[in-house]
Design an enzyme around this catalytic site. Structure first.
Site, PDB file in Angstrom:
ATOM      1  N   GLU A 299       0.833  -1.215   0.000  1.00  0.00           N
ATOM      2  CA  GLU A 299       0.000   0.000   0.000  1.00  0.00           C
ATOM      3  C   GLU A 299       0.865   1.262   0.000  1.00  0.00           C
ATOM      4  O   GLU A 299       0.466   2.293  -0.542  1.00  0.00           O
ATOM      5  CB  GLU A 299      -0.970  -0.004   1.185  1.00  0.00           C
TER       6      GLU A 299
ATOM      7  N   HIS B 168       1.488   2.121  -3.568  1.00  0.00           N
ATOM      8  CA  HIS B 168       0.361   2.873  -4.148  1.00  0.00           C
ATOM      9  C   HIS B 168       0.394   4.329  -3.676  1.00  0.00           C
ATOM     10  O   HIS B 168       0.157   5.253  -4.443  1.00  0.00           O
ATOM     11  CB  HIS B 168      -0.968   2.252  -3.707  1.00  0.00           C
TER      12      HIS B 168
HETATM   13 ZN    ZN Z   1      -2.604  -3.081  -5.042  1.00  0.00          ZN
END
Ligand code: ZN
Length: 503
Positions: free
Chosen positions: A268, A271
């Protein structure tokens, strides 16, 4: 509004409102997945639906169309690299897509999605596929109806793929995924035939709060800025962004498996670094996001795998973990690196290792195409799932809970377009990483020293800052100098896993 303002300023003001509605909707969704008590679900669903409708109305509005046409005329002489031209082009594509679908369709889809999701939540623990079969059948029908609004599409899955991975379609992805599958199946066989790797160090008991604290330290070390982000708990980890200065991540903690939490945090964070790296000038416009689902996933996987599962990283990480978790005191770097990269035939996509992961995705992609083509019926889906798992992964579920009911995606309204981004992202992660190393030189020595800034800055400069200015295919060309290709990815996997498993 000032009547003398140029059309572009007026259009940008509307787009700022549109972006604010979309971002507000994401705040509600983030809260729903992190803090909201369960009884809040019904009201929250209504609140989000209102924001969805307002955003749609603003984009579809006649005035938006007029301003867009005026701006396109005003900017006709500018180059395709001009950021305003790129903005108009994105808005034109998004608006065209939005207005092709009648509002009544979305209304029916919304109701159907809510009903199907609830039914799936109840049926999955009971392993009761019969309870969701007819709803899934309706999802396939609605998905085909959605495709029918795009009569130019060659394949009924194409309009679904275009939503999240613009520029890709079945014709381009099918051969790519088939080539990947044909390479991966024997690689997985070779790895699982190799020496068995124990999990005795990383699957001990690890304190909940301590895991979160270490995860957050790793995220910061990668460059995640807590003045512009935060970490919360969620059952299914995700990252979300409300502005270029507010990009949040979530993770989950399994007290019996250290990498469940740490792996999710790294993923994450990848991202989040992408969204945090978008140029501030794109704030308040639809350009302020990653280019596509596949390009986004390339960044989560780059940080999770190319960095976070590399030997050099584990060489740095091992003593860091040992300072925090005394149960790892006796472990060597090699033992932890091998445990972290253990390959096994398994049933659950989200828990699978780097080598087998794409086979889980390809099973779903192939089944979706057959469902949408009408060559596979929903009644035959559970058996087709078992057959493909047996063929590609050498293992098949004895129930539907861990088979065809495993992922939420098919029970969230439509079937199609939800999975290809994961594999596009894995393939791209290696192409982007190799492009960075071509410019910067090998990064292993940096990772050994716990230093990730050079890589982060390169990605920021060459990829993140563009946001959605370029379409995925253009961006891939711009950053790597070539098209999406599975060769580098396969070579990377073969190099890494033949060394690990001695084949
Ligand atoms: Zn992902």
């Amino acid at each position: 509004m000032n009547e003398n303002q140029p059309a572009l300023a007026k259009l940008k003001a509307r787009l700022a409102d549109y972006s604010a509605l979309k971002d507000s909707r994401k705040v509600l969704s983030w809260d729903e997945s992190t803090n909201m008590p369960p009884a809040g679900a019904t009201a929250r669903g209504r609140q989000m639906a209102v924001l969805d409708r307002m955003a749609h109305e603003l984009l579809a509005h006649e005035r938006t169309a007029e301003l867009l046409s005026l701006c396109e005329q005003e900017l006709a002489e500018r180059s395709a690299d001009d950021v305003d031209v790129q903005l108009l082009s994105l808005v034109r594509r998004e608006r065209d897509r939005a207005v092709r679908v009648p509002p009544a369709f979305f209304e029916e889809l919304g109701n159907h999605a809510a009903q199907t999701f609830r039914a799936w939540q109840e049926a999955r623990p009971r392993d009761d596929f019969a309870a969701v079969g007819s709803l899934l059948q309706r999802s396939v029908e609605l998905s085909r109806e959605y495709s029918s609004f795009f009569p130019d599409a060659e394949h009924p899955a194409d309009p679904h793929i275009a939503i999240s991975d613009t520029g890709f379609n079945v014709a381009s992805l099918r051969p790519l995924f088939a080539a990947l599958r044909d390479e991966l199946v024997p690689l997985v066989e070779a790895a699982v035939a190799g020496p068995r790797v124990s999990t005795s160090f990383l699957r001990q008991h690890f304190d909940h709060d301590e895991q979160l604290a270490v995860g957050l330290e790793l995220a910061k070390r990668f460059g995640y800025d807590l003045r512009r982000g935060r970490l919360d708990l969620a059952a299914h980890p995700f990252a979300t962004s409300f502005s270029v200065d507010d990009v949040r991540i979530t993770t989950r903690v399994n007290e019996g498996d250290l990498l469940d939490c740490l792996g999710s945090v790294l993923h994450e964070t990848g991202h989040a670094l992408y969204e945090l790296g978008v140029a501030p000038a794109l704030e308040g416009t639809p350009l302020r996001h990653g280019a596509s689902s596949g390009v986004h996933e390339s960044q989560s996987r780059l940080w999770e795998n190319l960095v976070g599962n590399s030997r050099a990283y584990w060489q740095w990480l091992t003593p860091v973990l040992q300072q925090n978790f005394q149960q790892l005191a006796g472990a060597t770097v090699d033992q932890l690196y091998r445990e972290a990269n253990r390959v096994e035939r398994s049933l659950i996509r989200t828990e699978s290792d780097e080598l087998t992961y794409n086979l889980h995705v390809i099973v779903r992609f192939e089944l979706e195409l057959e469902l949408l083509e009408g060559s596979l019926s929903v009644a035959d889906l559970p058996e087709a799932w078992r057959q493909l798992y047996a063929d590609y992964l050498g293992i098949a579920p004895g129930n539907d809970r861990d088979g065809v009911m495993q992922d939420v995606h098919w029970y969230a309204g439509m079937v199609g377009g939800a999975f290809q981004g994961y594999t596009i992202g894995n393939v791209l992660s290696v192409q982007f990483f190799e492009a960075a190393e071509r410019d910067l030189g090998p990064q292993g020595d940096n990772f050994l020293a716990g230093s990730f800034d050079q890589l982060h800055e390169w990605l920021q400069r060459n990829l993140y800052r563009y946001g959605k200015r370029y379409q995925p295919l253009e961006l891939i060309e711009l950053v790597t100098g070539g098209p999406l290709a599975v060769g580098p990815y396969i070579d990377y996997l073969r190099r890494k896993y033949s060394e690990l498993y001695g084949f």
